[in-house]
Design a protein around this motif. Structure first.
Motif, PDB file in Angstrom:
ATOM      1  N   PHE A   1       0.881  -1.340  -0.085  1.00  0.00           N
ATOM      2  CA  PHE A   1       0.042   0.085  -0.032  1.00  0.00           C
ATOM      3  C   PHE A   1       0.898   1.168  -0.009  1.00  0.00           C
ATOM      4  O   PHE A   1       0.636   2.073  -0.736  1.00  0.00           O
ATOM      5  N   GLY A   2       1.795   1.165   0.713  1.00  0.00           N
ATOM      6  CA  GLY A   2       2.933   2.338   0.729  1.00  0.00           C
ATOM      7  C   GLY A   2       3.490   2.632  -0.516  1.00  0.00           C
ATOM      8  O   GLY A   2       3.633   3.807  -1.009  1.00  0.00           O
ATOM      9  N   LEU A   3       3.863   1.484  -1.352  1.00  0.00           N
ATOM     10  CA  LEU A   3       4.454   1.769  -2.669  1.00  0.00           C
ATOM     11  C   LEU A   3       3.402   2.418  -3.624  1.00  0.00           C
ATOM     12  O   LEU A   3       3.839   3.215  -4.485  1.00  0.00           O
ATOM     13  N   THR A   4       2.080   1.796  -3.515  1.00  0.00           N
ATOM     14  CA  THR A   4       1.181   2.173  -4.410  1.00  0.00           C
ATOM     15  C   THR A   4       0.773   3.665  -4.231  1.00  0.00           C
ATOM     16  O   THR A   4       0.573   4.644  -4.973  1.00  0.00           O
ATOM     17  N   LEU A   5       0.709   4.110  -2.992  1.00  0.00           N
ATOM     18  CA  LEU A   5       0.784   5.406  -2.494  1.00  0.00           C
ATOM     19  C   LEU A   5       1.814   6.431  -2.943  1.00  0.00           C
ATOM     20  O   LEU A   5       1.480   7.371  -3.660  1.00  0.00           O
ATOM     21  N   PHE A   6       2.976   5.893  -2.623  1.00  0.00           N
ATOM     22  CA  PHE A   6       4.207   6.701  -3.378  1.00  0.00           C
ATOM     23  C   PHE A   6       3.878   6.814  -4.783  1.00  0.00           C
ATOM     24  O   PHE A   6       4.119   8.073  -5.389  1.00  0.00           O
ATOM     25  N   ALA A   7       3.725   5.771  -5.268  1.00  0.00           N
ATOM     26  CA  ALA A   7       3.687   6.076  -6.879  1.00  0.00           C
ATOM     27  C   ALA A   7       2.474   6.955  -7.290  1.00  0.00           C
ATOM     28  O   ALA A   7       2.649   7.567  -8.296  1.00  0.00           O
ATOM     29  N   LYS A   8       1.329   6.943  -6.556  1.00  0.00           N
ATOM     30  CA  LYS A   8       0.231   7.974  -6.809  1.00  0.00           C
ATOM     31  C   LYS A   8       0.715   9.522  -6.886  1.00  0.00           C
ATOM     32  O   LYS A   8       0.488  10.459  -7.705  1.00  0.00           O
ATOM     33  N   ILE A   9       1.623   9.744  -5.665  1.00  0.00           N
ATOM     34  CA  ILE A   9       1.999  10.934  -5.594  1.00  0.00           C
ATOM     35  C   ILE A   9       2.973  11.396  -6.588  1.00  0.00           C
ATOM     36  O   ILE A   9       2.807  12.574  -7.160  1.00  0.00           O
ATOM     37  N   VAL A  10       3.777  10.476  -7.125  1.00  0.00           N
ATOM     38  CA  VAL A  10       4.896  10.812  -8.112  1.00  0.00           C
ATOM     39  C   VAL A  10       3.830  10.972  -9.621  1.00  0.00           C
ATOM     40  O   VAL A  10       4.387  11.844 -10.335  1.00  0.00           O
ATOM     41  N   ALA A  11       3.066   9.917  -9.830  1.00  0.00           N
ATOM     42  CA  ALA A  11       2.374  10.047 -10.988  1.00  0.00           C
ATOM     43  C   ALA A  11       1.559  11.528 -11.147  1.00  0.00           C
ATOM     44  O   ALA A  11       1.536  12.121 -12.232  1.00  0.00           O
ATOM     45  N   VAL A  12       1.111  12.050 -10.037  1.00  0.00           N
ATOM     46  CA  VAL A  12       0.380  13.367  -9.912  1.00  0.00           C
ATOM     47  C   VAL A  12       1.467  14.390 -10.555  1.00  0.00           C
ATOM     48  O   VAL A  12       1.191  15.238 -11.372  1.00  0.00           O
ATOM     49  N   ALA A  13       2.575  14.345  -9.822  1.00  0.00           N
ATOM     50  CA  ALA A  13       3.759  15.284 -10.677  1.00  0.00           C
ATOM     51  C   ALA A  13       4.130  14.963 -11.691  1.00  0.00           C
ATOM     52  O   ALA A  13       4.386  16.018 -12.665  1.00  0.00           O
ATOM     53  N   LEU A  14       4.154  13.766 -12.339  1.00  0.00           N
ATOM     54  CA  LEU A  14       4.660  13.467 -13.534  1.00  0.00           C
ATOM     55  C   LEU A  14       3.806  14.121 -14.624  1.00  0.00           C
ATOM     56  O   LEU A  14       4.107  14.620 -15.622  1.00  0.00           O
ATOM     57  N   LYS A  15       2.386  13.851 -14.355  1.00  0.00           N
ATOM     58  CA  LYS A  15       1.301  14.487 -15.074  1.00  0.00           C
ATOM     59  C   LYS A  15       1.497  15.949 -15.270  1.00  0.00           C
ATOM     60  O   LYS A  15       1.131  16.741 -16.374  1.00  0.00           O
ATOM     61  N   LYS A  16       1.634  16.662 -14.168  1.00  0.00           N
ATOM     62  CA  LYS A  16       1.860  18.007 -14.104  1.00  0.00           C
ATOM     63  C   LYS A  16       3.187  18.381 -15.097  1.00  0.00           C
ATOM     64  O   LYS A  16       3.145  19.442 -16.053  1.00  0.00           O
ATOM     65  N   ALA A  17       4.150  17.763 -14.928  1.00  0.00           N
ATOM     66  CA  ALA A  17       5.546  18.044 -15.702  1.00  0.00           C
ATOM     67  C   ALA A  17       5.198  17.403 -17.064  1.00  0.00           C
ATOM     68  O   ALA A  17       6.246  18.367 -17.877  1.00  0.00           O
ATOM     69  N   PHE A  18       4.685  16.674 -17.352  1.00  0.00           N
ATOM     70  CA  PHE A  18       4.596  16.237 -18.942  1.00  0.00           C
ATOM     71  C   PHE A  18       3.124  15.852 -19.063  1.00  0.00           C
ATOM     72  O   PHE A  18       2.399  14.842 -19.063  1.00  0.00           O
ATOM     73  N   PRO A  19       2.317  17.177 -19.643  1.00  0.00           N
ATOM     74  CA  PRO A  19       0.942  17.040 -19.657  1.00  0.00           C
ATOM     75  C   PRO A  19       0.655  15.796 -20.792  1.00  0.00           C
ATOM     76  O   PRO A  19       1.311  15.780 -21.585  1.00  0.00           O
ATOM     77  N   CYS A  20      -0.378  15.161 -20.133  1.00  0.00           N
ATOM     78  CA  CYS A  20      -0.932  13.958 -21.117  1.00  0.00           C
ATOM     79  C   CYS A  20      -2.210  13.625 -20.717  1.00  0.00           C
ATOM     80  O   CYS A  20      -2.737  14.342 -19.720  1.00  0.00           O
TER      81      CYS A  20
END
Length: 130
Positions: free
Chosen positions: A58-77
């Motif tokens: 669950f910790g890995l999945t939550l960490f991935a979600k946090i990073v994914a939100v930043a990724l989407k802002k940095a590389f709009p898709c």
């Protein structure tokens, strides 16, 4: 024997790290399907994602979600795709890939070959959104 990802965690192999906690790390894939393609790993070497204890999973999945939100802002898709394959490196890892079409997640397509400078720039763009 340590996986390549364990060597990255230990600092034996350089990586373009965008986020890190005491338990998890996210870094750019050096052969990405799209610019911004990230790998999210637990620092503890575990081969199979479903062998992880629940708290770590669950910790890995939550960490991935946090990073994914930043990724989407940095590389709009349209969306950030997530894939767990786990055959190529015996260490749990989640792929996070900016995508605009289903084919963007096709792992059999040709990979990009970015320069170290391009990877560094991509890492900075993502870090700026965290």
């Amino acid at each position: 024997m340590s996986s390549i990802f364990s060597k990255i965690v230990a600092g034996e192999i350089p990586a373009h790290v965008v986020a890190e906690t005491t338990e998890f790390m996210a870094f750019l894939d050096v052969s990405p399907l799209a610019m911004g393609h990230l790998l999210v790993i637990p620092k503890k070497e575990i081969d199979y994602i479903f062998d992880m204890d629940e708290e770590s999973y669950f910790g890995l999945t939550l960490f991935a979600k946090i990073v994914a939100v930043a990724l989407k802002k940095a590389f709009p898709c349209v969306k950030v795709g997530m894939a767990v394959i786990g055959l190529e490196v015996p260490h749990v890892h989640i792929h996070l890939i900016p995508m605009n079409a289903v084919g963007d997640m096709n792992f059999s397509k040709a990979k990009l070959n970015p320069t170290q400078e391009e990877l560094q720039e991509a890492a900075q763009k993502i870090k700026a959104q965290l």
